[in-house]
Write an enzyme that holds these catalytic residues in place. Structure first.
Site, PDB file in Angstrom:
ATOM      1  N   ARG A  82      23.427  -2.711 -14.607  1.00 22.76           N
ATOM      2  CA  ARG A  82      22.052  -2.221 -14.614  1.00 22.76           C
ATOM      3  C   ARG A  82      22.035  -0.703 -14.625  1.00 22.76           C
ATOM      4  NH1 ARG A  82      20.232  -5.554 -16.886  1.00 22.76           N
ATOM      5  NH2 ARG A  82      19.506  -7.574 -16.153  1.00 22.76           N
ATOM      6  N   HIS A 132      22.887  -1.791 -24.767  1.00 23.02           N
ATOM      7  CA  HIS A 132      22.620  -2.984 -23.963  1.00 23.02           C
ATOM      8  C   HIS A 132      23.022  -4.256 -24.730  1.00 23.02           C
ATOM      9  CE1 HIS A 132      20.021  -4.270 -20.328  1.00 23.02           C
ATOM     10  NE2 HIS A 132      20.950  -5.172 -20.557  1.00 23.02           N
ATOM     11  N   GLU A 165      15.508   2.777 -20.924  1.00 26.06           N
ATOM     12  CA  GLU A 165      15.840   2.085 -22.170  1.00 26.06           C
ATOM     13  C   GLU A 165      14.561   1.781 -22.929  1.00 26.06           C
ATOM     14  OE1 GLU A 165      18.273  -1.336 -21.391  1.00 26.06           O
ATOM     15  OE2 GLU A 165      19.856  -0.178 -20.431  1.00 26.06           O
TER      16      GLU A 165
END
Length: 525
Positions: free
Chosen positions: A231, A278, A260
Site C-alpha cells: 500500500r 500498481h 494514484e
C-alpha cells in the site's frame, strides 16, 4: 430478487455468476460520483474494484444496500466504518490475487538485484554499458518481510526456494506459523538491522502509516533495497528519496504510491528506483479469480446469508448457514423479547450457549441477538452494526459456551443488565426446529412466540387469570394461546398471551389497572 450493481470493469464471468445464481445484475462501469449517488439506492449489492469510491455520501443514499464486494484485497476506496454504521457488509477477496502479487514482489526483487530496468534503458539507447551495472546475488541474502500473512508467506516460500534467509516482522504471526513457513520471527528494529532486502506486505492502518520514515530507514543496513507491493503510505516517499540520494538505500522498487494514479512522485527519476503502475494483481489469472470469488461471495450472502471474507462482521460459511438458520431465528426472538421489555440503559449483554448450539459458530448468533435487543431501542440496527453500536455505548458483550446438555438438547440464554435490573430469557429449538421460550427471569415458561403478544408480570393470586381473560374478552381481544409460569406459589408470576392483533393502548391500561399487576407490555415479533 436481489439486485447487484457492477460498478468497475471486471471479468464477464462475474455478471454471469450473479445471473446463474438468480440475481438481477446491472453492469455500469466508469460512472461519475454523481451518477453513482443517483443510482445506488436501487441495489442490494455493489461489486467494485479500486476505481469506485464508496463514501459516506454514497452510503447515505444506499437505502437497500446490504453488501459491498471488493474484487481484490485493498478496501482503501471504501469507508468501512461508515459502511458498518450503515449496516452494510464489506467483503474482499484476499486470496484471489495472492500468488500474483507475491510473484510481482519477487520480480521486483530480481529487477533491483540486477538493475534490470536501468540496464534495459541503457542497452536500448545503444550505450552497451556492461561495466556500469554491477548486480547482487540473492543467494544467501536475508529477506526481511514486513507483514507475513497470506502474500508474505508466499513471498517467503519463493525466497527460500532461492536459498535466501527470511526474517519476518508481524505482530499477528505465531511462533508455530513462523516455523511452519520457514521464517524467523523478529522484532521490527531487528529486521531493519539484518535485512539485505525488505519487502512490505502489510495493510495500511493508523499503526502502519509512515512506518518507513527517516528514523526507520536510518536503522537499516547500508545498501539495503526496499520493495513495496502492498500500500502507498507505508513509506514516507520524501524520506526514502533522501536515503536513496545519500546512498544509504541502494535501491527501491515500488508498485504502489501515496497518490494514484502517480503522475508525479518524489521517487520518480532516481536511477535506482523501479516503478510499476500498481500491477500487483495484473494477471489474467488473478483478475478472473477475484471476479469469480466476489460474485460467489456476494451471491452466497444475498441468497443464503453466508458471510465470507467480511471485514466488518463474523464469517458464516455456505455450509454453516443452513445449520445456523433455525438458531438465527431463535437468537433474534430472544433479543427482540428482551429488548421490548427493556426500559432503561443497557450496561451488559451475556449470551450463554449450551448443548448442540455450543458446537456451532456462535459469533453471528451473538450479533443477531444484540441486533434484536437494540432494535426496539434505536433505529437502523442490523447484525452488521449492532456489535459496533453496542461498543460505542460501552455495552459489554460476553458469550460463554458449554457443550454439555442440560434439560434441553440445545439452549440459548440471554441475560441483560440495565441500570435498574437484570433480566434473562432462555429458548430452545424443539423437534420441529421452531424456536420456543423456556424461561423468563428464572421462571420456567414454555411458549411459542406469535406476531402479537401480551406480556404480563404479576403477583400470583387467586382469580387473576380469570380477571385478565375477562378484561381481554370484554375489549374484543381474541386469545390464541395462554402461557403461564411462576417462581413459586404466591410469588412472582408471568402470563404470555398470544392474541390475534395488536392490543390497543387503552386495553393495556385496563390490564395495568388490574389488582396484582406489576408490568404490562405489548410485544410484536
Amino acid at each position: 430478487m436481489p439486485k447487484v450493481l457492477i460498478a468497475d470493469k471486471m471479468s464477464p464471468r462475474a455478471g454471469e455468476i450473479f445471473r446463474e445464481r438468480g440475481l438481477e445484475v446491472d453492469e455500469r462501469t466508469g460512472m461519475a460520483p454523481a451518477e453513482l449517488l443517483e443510482a445506488i439506492g436501487a441495489y442490494d449489492g455493489l461489486a467494485i474494484r479500486s476505481a469506485t469510491k464508496v463514501t459516506p455520501e454514497v452510503l447515505a443514499r444506499a437505502d437497500s444496500l446490504k453488501v459491498i464486494g471488493r474484487a481484490g484485497i485493498g478496501v482503501d476506496n471504501v469507508d468501512v466504518p461508515a459502511a458498518t454504521q450503515a449496516g452494510v457488509c464489506v467483503m474482499n477477496t484476499p486470496f484471489g490475487n495472492a500468488i500474483t502479487t507475491a510473484e510481482h514482489a519477487i520480480a521486483l526483487m530480481f529487477a533491483l538485484a540486477r538493475q534490470i530496468a536501468a540496464a534495459d534503458r541503457s542497452t536500448q539507447a545503444g550505450k552497451w554499458e556492461k561495466n556500469a551495472f554491477m548486480g547482487m546475488e540473492l543467494y544467501g541474502k536475508t529477506l526481511g518481510i514486513v507483514g507475513c500473512g497470506n502474500i508474505g508467506a508466499i513471498v517467503a516460500d519463493r525466497a527460500l526456494g532461492l536459498r535466501m534467509r527470511a526474517v519476518a516482522f508481524d505482530p499477528y504471526l505465531s511462533a508455530e506459523r513462523a516455523l511452519e513457513i520457514g521464517v524467523e520471527k523478529v522484532e521490527f528494529d531487528d529486521l531493519l538491522a539484518r535485512a539485505d532486502i525488505i519487502t512490505l506486505h502489510t495493510p495500511l492502518t493508523e499503526g502502519t502509516q509512515g512506518l518507513f520514515d527517516a528514523a526507520a530507514l536510518a536503522k537499516t543496513k547500508p545498501g539495503v533495497r526496499l520493495i513495496n507491493c502492498a500500500r502507498g503510505g507505508l513509506v514516507v516517499e520524501a524520506d526514502l528519496r533522501a536515503a536513496l540520494d545519500s546512498g544509504h538505500v541502494a535501491g527501491a522498487a515500488f508498485d504502489v504510491f501515496v497518490e494514484e494514479p502517480a503522475r508525479e512522485n518524489p521517487l520518480f527519476g532516481h536511477p535506482n528506483v523501479v516503478a510499476t503502475p500498481h500491477l500487483g494483481a495484473a494477471t489474467e489469472e488473478a483478475q478472473e479469480n477475484v471476479a469469480l470469488q466476489v460474485a460467489e461471495q456476494m451471491s452466497d450472502f444475498l441468497i443464503d446469508g453466508a458471510v465470507t471474507n467480511a471485514l466488518n462482521m463474523a464469517s458464516v460459511t455456505a455450509e454453516e448457514a443452513p445449520r445456523l438458520k433455525p438458531y438465527t431465528s431463535l437468537s433474534g426472538l430472544l433479543g427482540g423479547f428482551a429488548g421490548q421489555l427493556t426500559e432503561s440503559a443497557v450496561k451488559s449483554i451475556h449470551i450463554e450457549y449450551e448443548g448442540h448450539v455450543a458446537t456451532l459458530n456462535t459469533r453471528p448468533l451473538t450479533a443477531i441477538a444484540v441486533e434484536g435487543l437494540l432494535s426496539p431501542l434505536m433505529a437502523g440496527i442490523n447484525m452488521v452494526n449492532a456489535p459496533v453500536i453496542a461498543r460505542e455505548r460501552n455495552i459489554d458483550i460476553r458469550e460463554t459456551k458449554n457443550e454439555r446438555r442440560g434439560d434441553y438438547l440445545t439452549l440459548m440464554r440471554l441475560t441483560v443488565t440495565t441500570e435498574r435490573q437484570v433480566r434473562s430469557v432462555s429458548g430452545t429449538l424443539f423437534a420441529d426446529r421452531r424456536p420456543r421460550l423456556t424461561e423468563v427471569k428464572g421462571i420456567p415458561l414454555e411458549a411459542e412466540l406469535a406476531p402479537h403478544m401480551l406480556y404480563v408480570t404479576n403477583h400470583d393470586r387467586p382469580g387473576f387469570i380469570g380477571a385478565l381473560g375477562t378484561t381481554l374478552g370484554d375489549a374484543g381481544v381474541n386469545i390464541g394461546t395462554f402461557h403461564l409460569g411462576r417462581a413459586d406459589a404466591g410469588g412472582d408470576a408471568i402470563a404470555l398471551v398470544a392474541v390475534d392483533e395488536a392490543v390497543a393502548p387503552e386495553v393495556l391500561e385496563r390490564v395495568r389497572a388490574l389488582p396484582h399487576v406489576v408490568q404490562v407490555k405489548a410485544l410484536a415479533f
